[in-house]
Design a protein around this motif. Sequence first.
Motif, short mmCIF file in Angstrom:
data_model
loop_
_atom_site.label_atom_id
_atom_site.label_comp_id
_atom_site.label_asym_id
_atom_site.label_seq_id
_atom_site.Cartn_x
_atom_site.Cartn_y
_atom_site.Cartn_z
N MET A 84 1.11 -0.95 0.05
CA MET A 84 -0.03 0.14 0.29
C MET A 84 0.88 1.14 -0.19
SD MET A 84 -2.86 0.60 2.81
CE MET A 84 -3.84 -0.58 2.33
N ASN A 85 0.76 1.88 -1.13
CA ASN A 85 1.32 3.46 -1.07
C ASN A 85 0.76 4.46 0.35
OD1 ASN A 85 3.17 2.31 -2.66
ND2 ASN A 85 1.32 2.76 -4.63
N GLY A 86 1.23 5.73 0.16
CA GLY A 86 0.73 6.16 1.52
C GLY A 86 1.48 6.90 2.44
N PRO A 87 1.48 7.12 3.67
CA PRO A 87 1.27 7.51 5.14
C PRO A 87 0.98 6.23 5.52
CG PRO A 87 0.48 9.22 3.79
CD PRO A 87 0.46 8.64 3.15
N ALA A 88 1.62 6.08 6.70
CA ALA A 88 0.84 4.73 7.58
C ALA A 88 -0.21 5.43 8.25
CB ALA A 88 1.69 4.21 8.30
N ILE A 89 -0.12 6.15 8.60
CA ILE A 89 -1.50 7.21 9.99
C ILE A 89 -1.43 8.68 8.38
CG2 ILE A 89 -1.71 7.90 11.90
CD1 ILE A 89 0.16 5.77 13.10
N VAL A 90 -2.86 9.03 8.68
CA VAL A 90 -3.29 10.07 8.17
C VAL A 90 -4.50 10.38 9.55
CG1 VAL A 90 -4.17 11.20 6.85
CG2 VAL A 90 -3.11 9.64 5.71
N VAL A 91 -3.90 11.91 10.02
CA VAL A 91 -4.93 11.82 11.22
C VAL A 91 -5.14 13.52 10.68
CG1 VAL A 91 -4.69 13.34 13.54
CG2 VAL A 91 -3.83 11.37 13.00
N GLU A 92 -7.12 13.32 11.20
CA GLU A 92 -7.34 15.54 10.41
C GLU A 92 -8.45 15.76 11.64
OE1 GLU A 92 -9.34 13.58 6.60
OE2 GLU A 92 -7.15 13.79 5.24
N HIS A 93 -7.80 17.08 11.19
CA HIS A 93 -8.66 17.82 11.90
C HIS A 93 -9.30 17.32 13.28
CE1 HIS A 93 -8.03 20.82 9.40
NE2 HIS A 93 -8.54 20.10 8.68
N VAL A 94 -8.57 16.41 14.01
CA VAL A 94 -9.01 15.33 15.26
C VAL A 94 -9.31 16.08 16.40
CG1 VAL A 94 -8.58 13.70 16.43
CG2 VAL A 94 -8.50 13.37 14.07
N GLY A 95 -9.89 15.80 16.93
CA GLY A 95 -10.71 16.64 18.48
C GLY A 95 -11.77 15.78 19.81
N ARG A 96 -11.05 16.11 20.81
CA ARG A 96 -11.65 15.22 21.82
C ARG A 96 -11.99 16.02 22.75
NH1 ARG A 96 -14.84 10.00 23.19
NH2 ARG A 96 -14.53 10.53 25.42
N ARG A 97 -13.42 15.54 23.39
CA ARG A 97 -13.10 16.73 24.67
C ARG A 97 -14.02 15.46 26.13
NH1 ARG A 97 -14.88 22.12 25.50
NH2 ARG A 97 -15.03 23.15 23.75
N PHE A 98 -13.84 16.34 27.10
CA PHE A 98 -14.11 15.21 28.04
C PHE A 98 -14.34 16.60 29.06
CE2 PHE A 98 -10.64 13.16 26.84
CZ PHE A 98 -10.92 11.71 27.01
N GLY A 99 -16.03 16.43 28.94
CA GLY A 99 -16.56 17.38 29.36
C GLY A 99 -16.56 18.66 28.47
#
Length: 308
Positions: A1-16
């Motif tokens: 498979m070509n391309g990056p192993a991991i792609v993270v796009e505009h990720v967010g996470r809240r806890f309260g």
Amino acid sequence: MNGPAIVVEHVGRRFGALEAVRDVTLTVERAEIFGLVGPDGAGKTTLMRMLAGVLHPDAGRIVLEGIDVAADPERAKTALGYMPQRFGLYEDLTVDENIYFYGELFEVQRAQYRARMAQLLDAAGLAPFGRRLAGQLSGGMKQKLGLVCALIHTPKVLLLDEPTTGVDPVSRRDFWAILYQLREQGVTIVISTAYMDEAQRCSRLALLHAGEVRECATPTSLKRRLPGALLAIAGSDPRAIRDALAGVPGVLGTLLMGDRVHVRVDDGTLRGPELDARLAERALAHAPIETVEPGIEDVFVALVGESA
């Protein structure tokens, strides 16, 4: 498979009300060791758990080996090995029994499992300890056993959340020797660490602060971005030296480094004699002021704008 192993796009996470991860975008290339660096509460563990599919992001998406982690976490888990801060070893089981358990968990075929276990135990230096209870291992050996368990199903991506915290220096060195071998075998590694010497061993680093990626580049490139010159001043009372120089014209920042103070200035040639004179006025004995190369810790403090 070509391309990056991991792609993270505009990720967010809240806890309260707490926004633990905010609009993170990055890529991890194949067969690189990618480091996540930041203080406690920066969002490293939250981001790592989202990469592993343990947590779902509130926003954005993560693609690992072509698999959308949130949409298909079970399939993603077959492609990754995840070692959290407190890895789930069973201390009343032997080394071999712990590895066998994880092999069964990931449905590794018996013949493949035996060959893989022998290879990993040998690489980790654990081959003589197969019948020893995990609870009787040293801290460094437990971490290496955790790594073997995370690798038993031959993952393409390895996620390590501060794996060497509290481990002695020799075991840390051995652990990193294993990581280098894995990289040579084509394994992509994402590691979070609190040790700046480990951060410098990574191919690239993401500097996290307050849930955001402030910078992402190679260690060498990050050091080149540090504005000004860096001076090192050793003395018997480094805190007093730091306090005496804070806010002095030309001083851009200070950082305690054991018995030394790293002082970032706008012009090393000009400011060195001025700082020497100021310390003499305050009767603060010190060794000759030296110009030094910055470390990752110097870069991080400067880039996030914190005072040490």
